[in-house]
Design a protein around this motif. Structure first.
Motif, short mmCIF file in Angstrom:
data_model
loop_
_atom_site.label_atom_id
_atom_site.label_comp_id
_atom_site.label_asym_id
_atom_site.label_seq_id
_atom_site.Cartn_x
_atom_site.Cartn_y
_atom_site.Cartn_z
N CYS A 81 0.86 -1.18 0.00
CA CYS A 81 0.00 0.00 0.00
C CYS A 81 0.90 1.23 0.00
O CYS A 81 1.84 1.33 0.79
CB CYS A 81 -0.88 -0.01 1.25
SG CYS A 81 -1.69 1.56 1.57
N CYS A 84 0.12 3.37 3.71
CA CYS A 84 0.61 2.89 5.01
C CYS A 84 1.88 2.05 4.89
O CYS A 84 2.47 1.67 5.90
CB CYS A 84 -0.47 2.13 5.76
SG CYS A 84 -1.00 0.59 4.99
N THR A 86 2.34 -0.98 4.22
CA THR A 86 2.32 -2.38 4.65
C THR A 86 2.17 -3.26 3.42
O THR A 86 1.56 -2.87 2.43
CB THR A 86 1.17 -2.67 5.65
OG1 THR A 86 -0.06 -2.32 5.05
CG2 THR A 86 1.36 -1.88 6.93
N VAL A 115 -3.77 1.47 -2.74
CA VAL A 115 -4.06 1.60 -1.31
C VAL A 115 -4.73 0.31 -0.82
O VAL A 115 -5.36 -0.40 -1.61
CB VAL A 115 -5.01 2.80 -1.05
CG1 VAL A 115 -5.19 3.04 0.45
CG2 VAL A 115 -4.49 4.07 -1.71
N CYS A 116 -4.63 0.05 0.47
CA CYS A 116 -5.35 -1.07 1.08
C CYS A 116 -6.81 -1.00 0.62
O CYS A 116 -7.45 0.04 0.72
CB CYS A 116 -5.31 -0.98 2.60
SG CYS A 116 -3.65 -1.11 3.30
N CYS A 121 -5.86 1.63 6.42
CA CYS A 121 -4.43 1.90 6.65
C CYS A 121 -4.15 2.26 8.11
O CYS A 121 -3.10 1.92 8.64
CB CYS A 121 -3.95 3.04 5.76
SG CYS A 121 -4.11 2.67 4.02
ZN LIG Z 1 -2.70 0.94 3.54
#
Ligand SMILES: [Zn+2]
Length: 161
Positions: A81, A84, A86, A115-116, A121
């Protein structure tokens, strides 16, 4: 961040049409949001497929953007992502695009990033396993700060004239 009402959340959206602002729907747990612990607030619209929102305090002012998720998820086995930072399974990240605010948006300019998929996030960066066995608390805090910074920068890119 400062607590926002449903009405205020609608008003924060800088790149939304009147119709999009009207259609915004909040998650079922909205009444239980613990604003004191949030750096930003992001959610997927429970009623409108592919719609999401991010609200962050930019220069001390709550500023929100409406996002559209692409239909297809990544085919990669794992992907990071961009907000964030991760690592997620490929089907748990999605390309989101935001129409830019104002004239640029009317000309069709948009900003997109991976993005997630559920926009969680804020939780994910806190739950993520340490990157390395010797990673310690300070580096986790740095990742949390980094996430906040990247979210605010993304909102600003959508908002900037
Ligand atoms: Zn994220």
């Amino acid at each position: 961040m400062r607590a926002l009402t449903e009405h205020q959340l609608r008003e924060t959206l800088v790149n939304a049409s009147a119709e999009e602002r009207q259609r915004l729907a909040l998650p079922a747990d909205f009444l239980f949001v613990d604003w004191d612990h949030l750096d930003f607030y992001a959610w997927r619209d429970p009623r409108t497929k592919g719609r999401g929102y991010v609200v962050a305090e930019v220069g001390g002012t709550a500023t929100g953007i409406v996002l559209r998720a692409s239909d297809s998820s990544s085919h990669a086995r794992a992907a990071m992502c961009n907000l964030c930072h991760t690592m997620q399974p490929g089907d748990q990240v999605t390309m989101f695009t935001a129409r830019k605010a104002g004239d640029a948006g009317e000309r069709g300019d948009s900003v997109g990033t991976i993005v997630c998929a559920d926009l969680s996030c804020h939780e994910n960066v806190r739950l993520a396993a340490p990157l390395a066995p010797n990673e310690y608390r300070a580096s986790v805090d740095r990742r949390i700060d980094g996430t906040r910074h990247r979210i605010e920068a993304f909102v600003e890119r959508v908002w900037e004239p």
